[in-house]
Structure formats: C-alpha cells, structure tokens
Design a protein around this motif. Structure first.
Motif, PDB file in Angstrom:
ATOM      1  N   ALA A  46      -1.296  -1.707  -4.480  1.00  0.00           N
ATOM      2  CA  ALA A  46      -2.228  -0.577  -4.539  1.00  0.00           C
ATOM      3  C   ALA A  46      -2.301   0.038  -5.933  1.00  0.00           C
ATOM      4  O   ALA A  46      -3.372   0.422  -6.395  1.00  0.00           O
ATOM      5  CB  ALA A  46      -1.838   0.482  -3.508  1.00  0.00           C
ATOM      6  N   VAL A  47      -1.142   0.143  -6.615  1.00  0.00           N
ATOM      7  CA  VAL A  47      -1.098   0.762  -7.938  1.00  0.00           C
ATOM      8  C   VAL A  47      -0.206  -0.063  -8.862  1.00  0.00           C
ATOM      9  O   VAL A  47       0.587  -0.895  -8.416  1.00  0.00           O
ATOM     10  CB  VAL A  47      -0.587   2.216  -7.865  1.00  0.00           C
ATOM     11  CG1 VAL A  47      -1.572   3.095  -7.103  1.00  0.00           C
ATOM     12  CG2 VAL A  47       0.781   2.292  -7.225  1.00  0.00           C
TER      13      VAL A  47
ATOM     14  N   ALA B 293      -6.355   9.454   1.123  1.00  0.00           N
ATOM     15  CA  ALA B 293      -7.617   8.732   1.210  1.00  0.00           C
ATOM     16  C   ALA B 293      -7.654   7.429   0.405  1.00  0.00           C
ATOM     17  O   ALA B 293      -8.123   6.412   0.922  1.00  0.00           O
ATOM     18  CB  ALA B 293      -8.768   9.647   0.792  1.00  0.00           C
ATOM     19  N   PRO B 294      -7.183   7.388  -0.858  1.00  0.00           N
ATOM     20  CA  PRO B 294      -7.277   6.129  -1.604  1.00  0.00           C
ATOM     21  C   PRO B 294      -6.530   4.973  -0.942  1.00  0.00           C
ATOM     22  O   PRO B 294      -7.037   3.843  -0.900  1.00  0.00           O
ATOM     23  CB  PRO B 294      -6.656   6.479  -2.964  1.00  0.00           C
ATOM     24  CG  PRO B 294      -6.866   7.951  -3.093  1.00  0.00           C
ATOM     25  CD  PRO B 294      -6.697   8.485  -1.710  1.00  0.00           C
ATOM     26  N   TYR B 295      -5.338   5.231  -0.410  1.00  0.00           N
ATOM     27  CA  TYR B 295      -4.583   4.169   0.259  1.00  0.00           C
ATOM     28  C   TYR B 295      -5.277   3.742   1.543  1.00  0.00           C
ATOM     29  O   TYR B 295      -5.347   2.559   1.867  1.00  0.00           O
ATOM     30  CB  TYR B 295      -3.156   4.634   0.557  1.00  0.00           C
ATOM     31  CG  TYR B 295      -2.323   4.887  -0.675  1.00  0.00           C
ATOM     32  CD1 TYR B 295      -2.029   3.852  -1.567  1.00  0.00           C
ATOM     33  CD2 TYR B 295      -1.831   6.151  -0.950  1.00  0.00           C
ATOM     34  CE1 TYR B 295      -1.269   4.085  -2.699  1.00  0.00           C
ATOM     35  CE2 TYR B 295      -1.062   6.393  -2.085  1.00  0.00           C
ATOM     36  CZ  TYR B 295      -0.789   5.355  -2.948  1.00  0.00           C
ATOM     37  OH  TYR B 295      -0.035   5.580  -4.069  1.00  0.00           O
ATOM     38  N   ARG B 296      -5.784   4.715   2.273  1.00  0.00           N
ATOM     39  CA  ARG B 296      -6.493   4.407   3.519  1.00  0.00           C
ATOM     40  C   ARG B 296      -7.720   3.555   3.245  1.00  0.00           C
ATOM     41  O   ARG B 296      -7.977   2.559   3.942  1.00  0.00           O
ATOM     42  CB  ARG B 296      -6.886   5.707   4.216  1.00  0.00           C
ATOM     43  CG  ARG B 296      -7.574   5.523   5.553  1.00  0.00           C
ATOM     44  CD  ARG B 296      -7.698   6.846   6.279  1.00  0.00           C
ATOM     45  NE  ARG B 296      -8.482   7.840   5.563  1.00  0.00           N
ATOM     46  CZ  ARG B 296      -7.976   8.924   4.990  1.00  0.00           C
ATOM     47  NH1 ARG B 296      -6.674   9.157   5.016  1.00  0.00           N
ATOM     48  NH2 ARG B 296      -8.766   9.794   4.379  1.00  0.00           N
ATOM     49  N   GLU B 297      -8.474   3.904   2.213  1.00  0.00           N
ATOM     50  CA  GLU B 297      -9.701   3.171   1.909  1.00  0.00           C
ATOM     51  C   GLU B 297      -9.402   1.787   1.341  1.00  0.00           C
ATOM     52  O   GLU B 297     -10.137   0.826   1.609  1.00  0.00           O
ATOM     53  CB  GLU B 297     -10.557   3.994   0.957  1.00  0.00           C
ATOM     54  CG  GLU B 297     -11.110   5.253   1.622  1.00  0.00           C
ATOM     55  CD  GLU B 297     -11.717   6.236   0.642  1.00  0.00           C
ATOM     56  OE1 GLU B 297     -11.962   5.838  -0.519  1.00  0.00           O
ATOM     57  OE2 GLU B 297     -11.936   7.397   1.034  1.00  0.00           O
TER      58      GLU B 297
ATOM     59  N   THR C 116      -5.333  -0.591  -8.769  1.00  0.00           N
ATOM     60  CA  THR C 116      -5.605   0.620  -9.566  1.00  0.00           C
ATOM     61  C   THR C 116      -4.945   0.452 -10.919  1.00  0.00           C
ATOM     62  O   THR C 116      -3.856   0.963 -11.163  1.00  0.00           O
ATOM     63  CB  THR C 116      -5.059   1.889  -8.878  1.00  0.00           C
ATOM     64  OG1 THR C 116      -5.459   1.884  -7.512  1.00  0.00           O
ATOM     65  CG2 THR C 116      -5.616   3.138  -9.546  1.00  0.00           C
ATOM     66  N   GLY C 117      -5.615  -0.256 -11.798  1.00  0.00           N
ATOM     67  CA  GLY C 117      -5.013  -0.565 -13.080  1.00  0.00           C
ATOM     68  C   GLY C 117      -5.251   0.508 -14.125  1.00  0.00           C
ATOM     69  O   GLY C 117      -6.221   1.250 -14.075  1.00  0.00           O
TER      70      GLY C 117
ATOM     71  N   ASN D 227       0.839  -1.193   0.000  1.00  0.00           N
ATOM     72  CA  ASN D 227       0.000   0.000   0.000  1.00  0.00           C
ATOM     73  C   ASN D 227       0.876   1.245   0.000  1.00  0.00           C
ATOM     74  O   ASN D 227       2.102   1.163  -0.122  1.00  0.00           O
ATOM     75  CB  ASN D 227      -0.923  -0.031   1.227  1.00  0.00           C
ATOM     76  CG  ASN D 227      -2.197   0.774   1.026  1.00  0.00           C
ATOM     77  OD1 ASN D 227      -2.597   1.059  -0.099  1.00  0.00           O
ATOM     78  ND2 ASN D 227      -2.839   1.131   2.116  1.00  0.00           N
ATOM     79  N   GLY D 228       0.266   2.404   0.115  1.00  0.00           N
ATOM     80  CA  GLY D 228       0.991   3.655   0.265  1.00  0.00           C
ATOM     81  C   GLY D 228       0.600   4.297   1.576  1.00  0.00           C
ATOM     82  O   GLY D 228      -0.074   3.679   2.406  1.00  0.00           O
TER      83      GLY D 228
END
Length: 331
Positions: A243-244, A188-192, A272-273, A182-183
C-alpha cells in the motif's frame, strides 16, 4: 454547540459580563464569575479564541495535521504546503499524530484555540464530530490524502485506480499469484486500494492473498510481518503490492532474508510512491502520487476559504488526482 449567549443566559448575566470574566479584562464579582464558570462547565462551552483573533486581524497561520513525516508521502506534501503557504503570506504549524486519535484530538483543540486561521488535515476518521465542530465555528478546513468527512473539502488521489491498475499491470507481466499488503480499511485510502485490488482480481479470475498481521501501525516491522504472512499463505506468490513505500521497503528486506530474488521470482510495486523509491538498492516500481500538486491545491483551497467573506464561503470541493506508474527494477 454552546455559544456565549447560552452561557450568559444560564448564568443570568449579560454577554459582556461573560466576556469580561473569561478574558479577565476587567473586574467581575467572584460570585458572578463562579456562576459563569459553572455555566461554562455545564454547557461544555469552548471559547473560540481564534474568532477573537480574527476580529483583531487574521493570524495568517495554517495548521497541518498529518500522521507522520519520516519516509512517507506526507513529508513531501507537508513541504509543499509549507512552501506554498509562505508564498501566499502564511506560516504553518505542523502536528504529527502517529494516527493516534487521542493525540489528533489534542492537536485539533490546541489549533482551534487561537493559533491558526485554517487547518489542513490527513485525519484518522475518529474525530469527525470535533472536525465538523471546528469547521462550523468558522475555521477553514481542507482534508488531504484522506477524505473522511463528506461535508469538508478534500484533496485526495484515486486509490481505487491504484489498486485496480496495478493488478492489471502485474497480470500483463505474467503474474497470476498477486498478494496485497494493506493497512486498516477504516481509513479510506486503504479501503479504496483494496476495493480496486478486489475488483481486478475478480475480473481476471485470480485468487486473492491479503496480509493479516496483528502488529499495530504502518511501519517497517508491520510490512515485514505482512510479507512473511503472504509467503506463508501462498508459497507460489509471484507478485506483491504494498500500500505504501515503507511496506514495500520492508517487503524487499523480507524477501532478501528468504533469498527470494526481486524481480526474478517476485515482482513488487508500491501503491503510494514518493521520492524514496528511486534511492533504494533495488529501486521500487510505484504508483507515484502527485504530492506537491496536491499540497499546493490544498493550500489554495484552505486560504481561499479563510479569505472569503463570511457570507460567501466557497462550496465544498472534492478533488481527485491520478497517480502515475513509474517502472523501476522491482517489477
């Protein structure tokens, strides 16, 4: 936020005199000008050059502030924003910040001072006060990918569902030791994504394995080091969620260097493709974010705000797009 009237009051002059001094449009006595600039400094007054430009007609330009473009979802989104803006008669100015809040602050201040009618931003979350100030000053703002400010409209993806659904998908493929790269959860995106991962792992009675790397930045080296960390934590790992895409690409390289076969020994999914995942030697399964649709929607939202009358601005909207699982060789 200090206004022109506040400066005039403190300097004991008319508003018109302040305007002439700041714009250097006509003679103002040096002593008077010195008092005006002293008042500007004391009040931290920020002249809104954009507002002046708007009185003369819109500049038909949108600022786009993103962390980076190379091998990321942001490249697809930015291209979509630029294309849609052009169709609607607007130009774009692109700023990339490398997620550095200092660079982001500099970009925002430059944009606010006369270059743009609106801003679309994937922010760091560290310049919230400035962003709210810019928005309150009459510049249209829409957040993209990252919803950091609840009072400003946003277009994001359902990152929680990405994390949750991917655990469930890997579980259905027989995986029980599922790791997450993760980051920073300050974004917010990493947290979610983590929240979704955590909820699914808890429901399934599985033990979490999360990467912890001191290396800063969301880049190939970061993803490689996090993969090493996951494998060191749990030698029985049978799946990795990245994550990405850049993290997923790094994970494939790290696994190959350890002679671990994908997907025979470890399955891999990017949360997150974008288009790059289908071009790799081992094509990468991913949750595809609808980048072009999100970019188009953000563009329409910010232009609608720009062109709406000042007394009838659109309400704040928070739009959430769903991702689609695209199965490829890595899972």
């Amino acid at each position: 936020m200090a206004t022109l009237k506040d400066v005039a009051r403190l300097a004991c002059v008319d508003v018109s005199t302040v305007s002439r001094a700041l714009n250097n449009t006509s003679y103002v006595h040096p002593d008077t000008k010195a008092r005006i600039f002293a008042a500007v400094k004391e009040l931290s007054y920020q002249p809104n050059v954009l507002a002046q430009g708007l009185r003369q007609g819109k500049r038909h330009t949108i600022g786009v502030v993103v962390p980076r473009l190379h091998l990321t979802l942001f490249a697809d989104i930015t291209q979509s924003i630029e294309s849609e803006s052009r169709k609607l008669g607007y130009a774009t100015l692109i700023c990339h910040t490398e997620d550095d809040p200092v660079i982001e602050k500099e970009c925002l201040n430059r944009l606010r001072n006369g270059f743009v009618d609106g801003i679309i931003i994937a922010g760091t979350g560290r310049n919230g006060h400035l962003l709210r100030d810019i928005h309150a000053g009459g510049i249209a703002v829409t957040q993209i990918v990252r919803k950091q400010e609840g009072t400003i409209s946003s277009v994001i993806a359902d990152y929680d569902a990405c994390g949750y659904d991917t655990v469930r998908y890997l579980y259905s493929r027989g995986c029980r030791e599922i790791g997450l790269i993760n980051g920073t959860t300050s974004l917010a995106p990493y947290r979610e994504r983590y929240n979704g991962y955590h909820r699914a792992m808890e429901e399934l009675g599985l033990t979490e394995t999360c990467a912890t790397s001191p290396m800063p930045g969301n880049n190939f080296e970061y993803g490689y080091q996090c993969t090493e960390d996951l494998l060191n934590q749990n030698p029985d790992l049978d799946a990795i969620m990245a994550a990405v895409d850049i993290q997923g690409m790094a994970a494939i390289r790290a696994l190959k260097d350890r002679k671990i076969r994908v997907p025979e020994q470890i399955r891999l999914v990017s949360l997150t493709g974008h288009s790059i995942g289908g071009l790799l030697e081992t094509t990468m399964t991913s949750l595809e974010i609808p980048a072009h649709e999100m970019g188009e929607k953000a563009t329409h939202m910010v232009i609608d705000e720009i062109e709406a009358p000042s007394d009838n601005k659109p309400s704040v909207q928070h739009l959430v797009f769903s991702a689609s699982l695209v199965e490829r060789e890595s899972s």
